[in-house]
Design a protein around this motif. Structure first.
Motif, PDB file in Angstrom:
ATOM      1  N   SER A  91       6.136  -0.771   8.681  1.00 27.63           N
ATOM      2  CA  SER A  91       6.468  -0.909  10.107  1.00 27.63           C
ATOM      3  C   SER A  91       7.138  -2.238  10.413  1.00 27.63           C
ATOM      4  CB  SER A  91       5.216  -0.767  10.961  1.00 27.63           C
ATOM      5  OG  SER A  91       4.705   0.514  10.791  1.00 27.63           O
ATOM      6  N   THR A  92       6.775  -3.266   9.654  1.00 27.25           N
ATOM      7  CA  THR A  92       7.372  -4.579   9.924  1.00 27.25           C
ATOM      8  C   THR A  92       8.733  -4.733   9.260  1.00 27.25           C
ATOM      9  OG1 THR A  92       6.174  -5.441   8.016  1.00 27.25           O
ATOM     10  CG2 THR A  92       5.140  -5.742  10.185  1.00 27.25           C
ATOM     11  N   ARG A  93       9.069  -3.782   8.395  1.00 22.21           N
ATOM     12  CA  ARG A  93      10.316  -3.931   7.644  1.00 22.21           C
ATOM     13  C   ARG A  93      11.396  -2.916   8.019  1.00 22.21           C
ATOM     14  NH1 ARG A  93       6.196  -5.945   5.158  1.00 22.21           N
ATOM     15  NH2 ARG A  93       6.444  -7.729   3.771  1.00 22.21           N
ATOM     16  N   VAL A  94      10.979  -1.696   8.301  1.00 22.11           N
ATOM     17  CA  VAL A  94      11.965  -0.661   8.672  1.00 22.11           C
ATOM     18  C   VAL A  94      11.578  -0.053  10.021  1.00 22.11           C
ATOM     19  CG1 VAL A  94      12.637  -0.080   6.309  1.00 22.11           C
ATOM     20  CG2 VAL A  94      10.713   1.073   7.332  1.00 22.11           C
ATOM     21  N   SER A  95      12.405   0.868  10.505  1.00 25.06           N
ATOM     22  CA  SER A  95      12.132   1.471  11.812  1.00 25.06           C
ATOM     23  C   SER A  95      10.856   2.326  11.749  1.00 25.06           C
ATOM     24  CB  SER A  95      13.306   2.333  12.255  1.00 25.06           C
ATOM     25  OG  SER A  95      13.302   3.531  11.536  1.00 25.06           O
ATOM     26  N   ASN A  96      10.240   2.520  12.916  1.00 27.23           N
ATOM     27  CA  ASN A  96       8.989   3.277  12.998  1.00 27.23           C
ATOM     28  C   ASN A  96       9.123   4.688  12.453  1.00 27.23           C
ATOM     29  OD1 ASN A  96       7.537   1.207  13.997  1.00 27.23           O
ATOM     30  ND2 ASN A  96       7.707   1.841  16.137  1.00 27.23           N
ATOM     31  N   ALA A  97      10.296   5.297  12.728  1.00 25.65           N
ATOM     32  CA  ALA A  97      10.509   6.678  12.286  1.00 25.65           C
ATOM     33  C   ALA A  97      10.481   6.756  10.761  1.00 25.65           C
ATOM     34  CB  ALA A  97      11.841   7.185  12.824  1.00 25.65           C
ATOM     35  N   ILE A  98      11.190   5.829  10.098  1.00 23.10           N
ATOM     36  CA  ILE A  98      11.219   5.845   8.624  1.00 23.10           C
ATOM     37  C   ILE A  98       9.833   5.539   8.082  1.00 23.10           C
ATOM     38  CG2 ILE A  98      12.189   4.738   6.562  1.00 23.10           C
ATOM     39  CD1 ILE A  98      14.713   4.206   8.080  1.00 23.10           C
ATOM     40  N   ALA A  99       9.174   4.518   8.646  1.00 18.99           N
ATOM     41  CA  ALA A  99       7.843   4.116   8.168  1.00 18.99           C
ATOM     42  C   ALA A  99       6.875   5.291   8.274  1.00 18.99           C
ATOM     43  CB  ALA A  99       7.350   2.930   8.980  1.00 18.99           C
ATOM     44  N   SER A 100       6.899   5.972   9.407  1.00 21.72           N
ATOM     45  CA  SER A 100       5.975   7.081   9.641  1.00 21.72           C
ATOM     46  C   SER A 100       6.243   8.229   8.657  1.00 21.72           C
ATOM     47  CB  SER A 100       6.138   7.546  11.092  1.00 21.72           C
ATOM     48  OG  SER A 100       5.601   8.799  11.258  1.00 21.72           O
ATOM     49  N   ASN A 101       7.515   8.569   8.469  1.00 20.25           N
ATOM     50  CA  ASN A 101       7.840   9.698   7.594  1.00 20.25           C
ATOM     51  C   ASN A 101       7.568   9.402   6.124  1.00 20.25           C
ATOM     52  OD1 ASN A 101       8.650  11.648   9.511  1.00 20.25           O
ATOM     53  ND2 ASN A 101      10.511  10.488   9.862  1.00 20.25           N
ATOM     54  N   LEU A 102       7.894   8.184   5.685  1.00 20.83           N
ATOM     55  CA  LEU A 102       7.659   7.835   4.285  1.00 20.83           C
ATOM     56  C   LEU A 102       6.162   7.782   3.975  1.00 20.83           C
ATOM     57  CD1 LEU A 102      10.346   5.124   3.415  1.00 20.83           C
ATOM     58  CD2 LEU A 102      10.197   7.464   2.597  1.00 20.83           C
ATOM     59  N   SER A 103       5.381   7.209   4.907  1.00 19.47           N
ATOM     60  CA  SER A 103       3.943   7.111   4.652  1.00 19.47           C
ATOM     61  C   SER A 103       3.297   8.503   4.672  1.00 19.47           C
ATOM     62  CB  SER A 103       3.268   6.176   5.659  1.00 19.47           C
ATOM     63  OG  SER A 103       3.555   6.588   6.948  1.00 19.47           O
ATOM     64  N   ARG A 104       3.837   9.390   5.521  1.00 21.36           N
ATOM     65  CA  ARG A 104       3.326  10.765   5.549  1.00 21.36           C
ATOM     66  C   ARG A 104       3.634  11.481   4.231  1.00 21.36           C
ATOM     67  NH1 ARG A 104       5.482  13.972  10.509  1.00 21.36           N
ATOM     68  NH2 ARG A 104       4.753  12.175  11.622  1.00 21.36           N
ATOM     69  N   ALA A 105       4.870  11.267   3.733  1.00 20.32           N
ATOM     70  CA  ALA A 105       5.265  11.884   2.461  1.00 20.32           C
ATOM     71  C   ALA A 105       4.383  11.378   1.323  1.00 20.32           C
ATOM     72  CB  ALA A 105       6.728  11.587   2.178  1.00 20.32           C
ATOM     73  N   LEU A 106       4.113  10.074   1.317  1.00 25.32           N
ATOM     74  CA  LEU A 106       3.263   9.482   0.277  1.00 25.32           C
ATOM     75  C   LEU A 106       1.846  10.078   0.342  1.00 25.32           C
ATOM     76  CD1 LEU A 106       2.904   7.190  -1.894  1.00 25.32           C
ATOM     77  CD2 LEU A 106       2.025   5.792  -0.037  1.00 25.32           C
TER      78      LEU A 106
END
Lengths: 281, 241
Positions: free
Chosen positions: A47-62
């Protein structure tokens, strides 16, 4: 004797089954708990490095990948052989991959949009003829709230393969008006009035300078085109306000803005008969 | 007066300000030609007048201010020239409570507010660059003895590194590194020392000092939109001066 053996076997194997189920559940709970913790930490990190949308989707995928691994490990601990699943999974993967091809292409298009930042949440855009504010960029769809209040979902592939107008990225917007004045009016006077209004308006940019010129000698009026540049945030307000101010200033100065009139000329003189109390003859 | 609590009705240019206290409550009203233009209810706050960057009225659009000099300035090769400039400002009404503050109103001090585009010249009618608040400013070589309310005194030093004469007709200021200082209990305000370094025929760097050009002046509580950057206190003019 046989009954005693049966009970003994049941207790023996039943205990083993219960133990295996307990281990399975324990591994599952522990694994999912660890996955949740890792997912949250990863989300916080991203969240501190990329946009919220990317952070949310990548963490969900992980998280989903970790859950899959946890389930596989849990099944392994109870002695279920996953080799068959892997082979079947390979075939299933091909089938599902073909079936989900549009979804997956949208998903990758969504990721591309998030990384490339072609559009962002809050920006005013026009995609496939739908103009409005972007409210959400999900992995599959981008949602736009149109100016008349509808929520339109546009598939992400459509955005990267089509034409997208992003109004929010414009440094300045040009707005154009066409004002018709009567032929008997003094065009220079109308020009001065319009120039005065434009120069007094706070949102009309000094540079690029406003462009005011006679653009057409039409059938019913002499058309004056007014082109001005304005900051994009206030383009809509300026369009409304400026046209109103120009109309008011022209009317107050007595400059006629004509409506369409058609003069009909006849080649030969018409015989006009006056009717008195009914049809002639 | 700047930095003082508003305790009685006052007139600022075309505006009249009335503050009515009812117990702990405050009713703030600003009139223009007898018509209420802004009305606010608040509780237990201290209202103070402060000078403010001319970027908040009619609404906040940009943090840049483009000052076009009324007199063009010719800078000789490898020389520098120092001059004073009257930077237009507005007056803000700050509401204070326990160390936190907010701007509750901005009183426009000038008749006409305009914006402009500062960007690369274009042959094809396209635009680029940044939108900036447009001000036409007067300059003088001598320090002015009197500065009107609605203006802030600024000292600019223009240095040329070019080996030919340079004509300077505009200065782009970034309200983020730019600072306004005011004299408590007066209408006087100033900026820090500003240096414009001309490095090429089309580009210049504007550097902002840290101290006010007048001693004893107090720094303004910076609003969020104009907070000073932590690292760099300079801005660039890439598209001419």
């Amino acid at each position: 004797m046989e009954l005693v053996d049966l009970i003994r076997n049941l207790l023996l194997y039943g205990g083993e089954v219960v133990f295996k189920v307990a281990v399975f559940i324990a591994v599952l709970i522990a694994g999912i708990s660890i996955s949740v913790v890792i997912k949250r930490a990863f989300l916080k990190f991203l969240s501190t490095r990329v946009s919220n949308a990317i952070a949310s989707n990548l963490s969900r995928a992980l998280y989903y990948v970790m859950v899959f691994i946890v389930v596989a490990v849990a099944l392994g601990t109870v002695g279920i052989d996953l080799t068959g699943f892997i082979i079947a999974g390979g075939f299933a993967g091909i089938v599902v991959g073909v079936a989900l091809q549009p979804v997956l292409s949208n998903l990758f298009a969504g990721l591309y949009l998030m990384i490339e930042k072609t559009i962002n949440v809050g920006e005013v855009v026009e995609i496939s003829g739908n103009a409005g504010e972007v409210t959400e960029i999900s992995p599959i769809f981008t949602r736009i709230r149109t100016f008349d209040g509808f929520i339109v979902s546009v598939a992400n592939t459509q955005i990267i393969s089509g034409v997208t107008k992003n109004f929010s990225r414009a440094v300045a917007r040009r707005v154009e008006f066409r004002i018709g004045i009567a032929y008997r009016e003094d065009a220079e006077k109308a020009y001065r009035i319009i120039k005065g209004v434009v120069d007094e308006h706070p949102y009309v940019l000094v540079n690029p300078p406003p462009d005011i010129f006679v653009s057409n000698l039409g059938q019913g009026s002499m058309d004056i085109t007014v082109r001005v540049w304005t900051p994009p945030q206030v383009a809509y307000d300026t369009t409304k306000d400026l046209l109103w101010r120009m109309k008011k200033a022209l009317s107050e100065s007595g400059v006629e803005i004509p409506y369409t009139q058609v003069d009909v000329w006849f080649r030969s003189t018409l015989s006009v008969e006056q009717l008195h109390g009914g049809r002639p003859g | 007066m700047f930095g003082m609590e508003i305790s009685e009705p006052l007139v600022l240019g075309m505006h009249r300000i009335d503050v009515t206290r009812v117990g702990e409550g405050i009713l703030y009203k600003r009139y223009r030609n007898g018509v209420i233009e802004r009305e606010i209810l608040a509780k237990n706050v201290t209202l103070k007048l402060m000078p403010i960057y001319p970027i908040f009225y009619p609404r906040f659009i940009t943090r840049y201010i483009l000052c076009e000099f009324s007199t063009p300035i010719y800078v000789p090769p490898m020389e520098s020239i120092a001059l004073y400039m009257h930077l237009p400002i507005d007056i803000a009404v700050y509401g204070y409570k326990n160390g936190s503050f907010t701007i509750i109103d901005v009183v426009p001090m000038h008749r006409l507010y305009k914006y402009t585009l500062y960007g690369p010249p274009s042959k094809y009618g396209d635009v680029g660059g940044v939108v900036a608040r447009y001000c036409r400013t007067s300059t003088s070589l001598e320090k002015p003895t009197d500065v009107e309310v609605g203006f802030c005194l600024s000292q600019i030093e223009i240095k040329s590194r070019l080996e030919k004469f340079t004509v300077v007709s505009k200065l782009l200021l970034d309200s983020s590194p730019l600072a306004i200082f005011y004299k408590l209990g007066s209408w006087r305000c100033c900026t820090q020392h500003i240096m414009m370094m001309i490095s090429s025929t089309s580009a210049a760097v504007v550097e902002y000092g840290g101290q006010p050009i007048e001693s004893g002046f107090k720094a303004l509580d910076e609003p969020e939109e104009a907070k000073a950057p932590l690292i760099s206190s300079r801005s660039e003019m890439m598209w001419g001066y």
